[in-house]
Design an enzyme around this catalytic site. Structure first.
Site, PDB file in Angstrom:
ATOM      1  N   GLY A 240       0.762  -1.245   0.000  1.00 45.21           N
ATOM      2  CA  GLY A 240       0.000   0.000   0.000  1.00 45.21           C
ATOM      3  C   GLY A 240       0.785   1.283   0.000  1.00 45.21           C
ATOM      4  O   GLY A 240       0.194   2.359  -0.171  1.00 45.21           O
ATOM      5  N   PRO A 276       4.728  -5.303  -0.438  1.00 44.89           N
ATOM      6  CA  PRO A 276       4.783  -4.113  -1.290  1.00 44.89           C
ATOM      7  C   PRO A 276       4.754  -4.500  -2.767  1.00 44.89           C
ATOM      8  O   PRO A 276       5.324  -5.511  -3.166  1.00 44.89           O
ATOM      9  CB  PRO A 276       6.143  -3.500  -0.933  1.00 44.89           C
ATOM     10  CG  PRO A 276       6.988  -4.672  -0.554  1.00 44.89           C
ATOM     11  CD  PRO A 276       6.042  -5.645   0.129  1.00 44.89           C
ATOM     12  N   GLY A 277       4.058  -3.715  -3.554  1.00 45.51           N
ATOM     13  CA  GLY A 277       4.039  -3.910  -5.003  1.00 45.51           C
ATOM     14  C   GLY A 277       4.549  -2.653  -5.675  1.00 45.51           C
ATOM     15  O   GLY A 277       5.686  -2.559  -6.132  1.00 45.51           O
ATOM     16  N   TYR A 318      -8.407   4.897 -12.862  1.00 47.70           N
ATOM     17  CA  TYR A 318      -8.318   5.634 -11.596  1.00 47.70           C
ATOM     18  C   TYR A 318      -8.095   7.127 -11.791  1.00 47.70           C
ATOM     19  O   TYR A 318      -7.815   7.832 -10.807  1.00 47.70           O
ATOM     20  CB  TYR A 318      -7.127   5.139 -10.751  1.00 47.70           C
ATOM     21  CG  TYR A 318      -6.932   3.664 -10.639  1.00 47.70           C
ATOM     22  CD1 TYR A 318      -7.924   2.840 -10.122  1.00 47.70           C
ATOM     23  CD2 TYR A 318      -5.738   3.069 -11.025  1.00 47.70           C
ATOM     24  CE1 TYR A 318      -7.732   1.479  -9.999  1.00 47.70           C
ATOM     25  CE2 TYR A 318      -5.532   1.704 -10.903  1.00 47.70           C
ATOM     26  CZ  TYR A 318      -6.538   0.916 -10.387  1.00 47.70           C
ATOM     27  OH  TYR A 318      -6.341  -0.424 -10.265  1.00 47.70           O
ATOM     28  N   CYS A 344     -11.193   3.366 -29.404  1.00 47.89           N
ATOM     29  CA  CYS A 344     -12.479   4.045 -29.651  1.00 47.89           C
ATOM     30  C   CYS A 344     -13.262   4.251 -28.360  1.00 47.89           C
ATOM     31  O   CYS A 344     -14.341   3.673 -28.169  1.00 47.89           O
ATOM     32  CB  CYS A 344     -13.293   3.231 -30.637  1.00 47.89           C
ATOM     33  SG  CYS A 344     -12.359   2.883 -32.115  1.00 47.89           S
ATOM     34  N   GLU A 345     -12.704   4.989 -27.440  1.00 49.06           N
ATOM     35  CA  GLU A 345     -13.357   5.331 -26.177  1.00 49.06           C
ATOM     36  C   GLU A 345     -12.885   6.730 -25.791  1.00 49.06           C
ATOM     37  O   GLU A 345     -11.686   7.020 -25.897  1.00 49.06           O
ATOM     38  CB  GLU A 345     -12.906   4.390 -25.038  1.00 49.06           C
ATOM     39  CG  GLU A 345     -13.205   2.930 -25.219  1.00 49.06           C
ATOM     40  CD  GLU A 345     -14.633   2.545 -24.899  1.00 49.06           C
ATOM     41  OE1 GLU A 345     -15.349   3.364 -24.285  1.00 49.06           O
ATOM     42  OE2 GLU A 345     -15.026   1.437 -25.276  1.00 49.06           O
ATOM     43  N   TYR A 373       1.127  -1.970 -12.050  1.00 50.81           N
ATOM     44  CA  TYR A 373      -0.257  -1.916 -12.557  1.00 50.81           C
ATOM     45  C   TYR A 373      -0.291  -1.320 -13.973  1.00 50.81           C
ATOM     46  O   TYR A 373      -1.213  -0.586 -14.327  1.00 50.81           O
ATOM     47  CB  TYR A 373      -1.163  -1.141 -11.578  1.00 50.81           C
ATOM     48  CG  TYR A 373      -1.036  -1.696 -10.176  1.00 50.81           C
ATOM     49  CD1 TYR A 373      -1.561  -2.949  -9.860  1.00 50.81           C
ATOM     50  CD2 TYR A 373      -0.333  -1.013  -9.183  1.00 50.81           C
ATOM     51  CE1 TYR A 373      -1.393  -3.489  -8.599  1.00 50.81           C
ATOM     52  CE2 TYR A 373      -0.163  -1.555  -7.909  1.00 50.81           C
ATOM     53  CZ  TYR A 373      -0.702  -2.786  -7.632  1.00 50.81           C
ATOM     54  OH  TYR A 373      -0.532  -3.335  -6.379  1.00 50.81           O
TER      55      TYR A 373
END
Ligand code: PLP
Length: 419
Positions: A240, A276-277, A318, A344-345, A373
């Protein structure tokens, strides 16, 4: 910017490799990781825990490329996995299964059985139903399952709501108020071996207060468990820790974090597990992209990049901001752009009103701090093949994931033959 990802004579280098050297032979977009940055982050994290009986179980979900996991294995790290696939990756990369924790709110029977037949440090259990499922599978295999409960401390980590996990209305863990009763129940199950407790309150956290409160809740609970003769070996406090993506972000002080852990949880005769990441890999990666078009539309300048939200989705998911810098400084002055991908967004927008070096079609740029991520969240939406990943170590680079061919994509599909 990290010193290992910086300009030398106006050319962007990752360690001792000019990124333009890679664009000569590999089509963009692609991810590039610096192994040295990962090693340094891991080393810094470890040093902040000096004097503590600890284990770093890198959170594989942040970046599960085998080359990253192999780096972690060489550094002596363990792994926090959330699927059999991640577990298998960790083993292939050389991570000791006795340093693997299996987390996740929806573990499946075949995953539990296969991992139990092999070995692991502990299952981090998130419900009574999961406890009973694991006990049943362990009984059928005549194995003892080492377990910890993930408790939900109902703490607001002050992070984006999509990456908050420790509030009562999040799906994660068992309510901390029910923990004693559930531990008591678990202690009576034949094939369950209680070894620990676990918590993870969210990601990209900059406020150490949220951690402090969480650790205090844990400490209290651990004493309550001791009172009923439930002794734990491991206290898993999750991951985190946030990192600095932009000047607006606050970076928590690592030494202070380590100090908090030592002060509140360090004297309970338990090993402290960390997951931890982002902290380990976040700033190790860049996403290299080419400008397809520079266009004006209603007084707005757009840069259309060949990287899209399917390749890197943190912004769409996010609202995350990632800086964009040129691979080669051309010194044409600066311009304000909306930087958008080709998907296409409308949410395929990386940056709005962003001041960056004036760009022309064919210029290469890099999004920064995409090591966590990033590639792991990519998809083949719009039938855009998953993008390659490259690992750099000092003077050398290697492609550590190739781009699939279109045939490889289509080979997995079939047109029914019933006509
Ligand atoms: C259970 C668990 N542990 C560890 C992590 C890693 O978090 P971070 O990358 O923020 O350190 C996550 C990610 O959300 C997680 O869900």
């Amino acid at each position: 910017m990290n010193k290992n990802i910086s300009y030398k004579q106006d050319q962007l280098f990752v360690e001792d490799v000019a990124v333009s050297e890679i664009t000569n032979s590999l089509r963009t977009p692609f991810y590039v990781y610096s192994r040295t940055v990962i090693e340094e982050n891991f080393g810094r994290f470890k040093r902040s825990l000096e004097g503590l009986d600890s284990m770093i179980c890198y959170s594989v979900k942040a970046n599960s490329n085998l080359s990253v996991l192999e780096t972690i294995a060489k550094l002596g790290g363990g792994a926090d996995v959330v699927s059999l696939g991640e577990y298998k990756r960790a083993l292939i990369a050389g991570i000791d299964p006795r340093k693997i924790v299996f987390s996740g709110v929806g573990k499946q029977d075949f995953e539990i059985a296969e991992i139990l037949k092999s070995s692991l440090l502990q299952f981090n259990i998130e419900s009574v139903s999961e406890l009973e499922m694991i006990n049943k599978i362990a009984s059928s295999l005549n194995k003892e399952a080492p377990i910890a409960f993930r408790v939900n401390p109902d703490i607001d980590a002050g992070t984006h709501e999509n990456i908050s996990t420790g509030k009562a209305d999040n799906k994660f863990g068992i309510p901390i108020s029910d923990a004693v009763e559930i531990y008591q129940y678990a202690s009576k199950l034949e094939k369950i071996k209680i070894v620990g407790i676990d918590v993870h309150i969210g990601s990209q956290i900059s406020d150490l207060n949220a951690f402090r409160q969480t650790f205090e809740h844990l400490e209290k609970l651990i004493y309550e468990l001791k009172n009923i003769n439930i002794e734990l070996e491991n206290i898993d406090i999750g991951g985190g820790l946030g990192i600095k993506y932009t000047d607006d972000d606050l970076e928590p002080d690592l030494q202070e974090y380590g100090g908090l852990v030592k002060r509140i949880l360090g004297n309970l005769s338990c090993r402290i597990i960390f997951e931890p990441g982002r902290y380990i890999v976040g700033n190790s990666g860049i996403l290299v992209t080419k400008v397809l078009h520079s266009k004006m539309s209603q007084n707005k300048s757009f840069l259309v990049t060949d990287a899209g939200m399917n390749d890197f989705s943190r912004t769409a998911l996010y609202g995350a901001t990632h800086r964009l810098i040129p691979l080669s400084k051309k010194k044409r002055g600066e311009e304000v752009y909306d930087v958008v991908g080709p998907v296409c967004e409308t949410t395929d927008t990386f940056l709005k009103n962003y001041l960056v070096e004036k760009a022309e079609e064919g210029d290469f740029f890099a999004f920064l701090d995409v090591g966590a991520y990033g590639a792991v969240l990519s998809s083949e939406y719009n039938t855009r093949p998953l993008v390659p990943e490259v690992m750099i170590y000092k003077k050398r680079f290697e492609i550590v994931r190739t781009r699939p061919t279109y045939d490889e994509i289509f080979d997995k599909e079939a047109i029914p033959t019933w006509e």
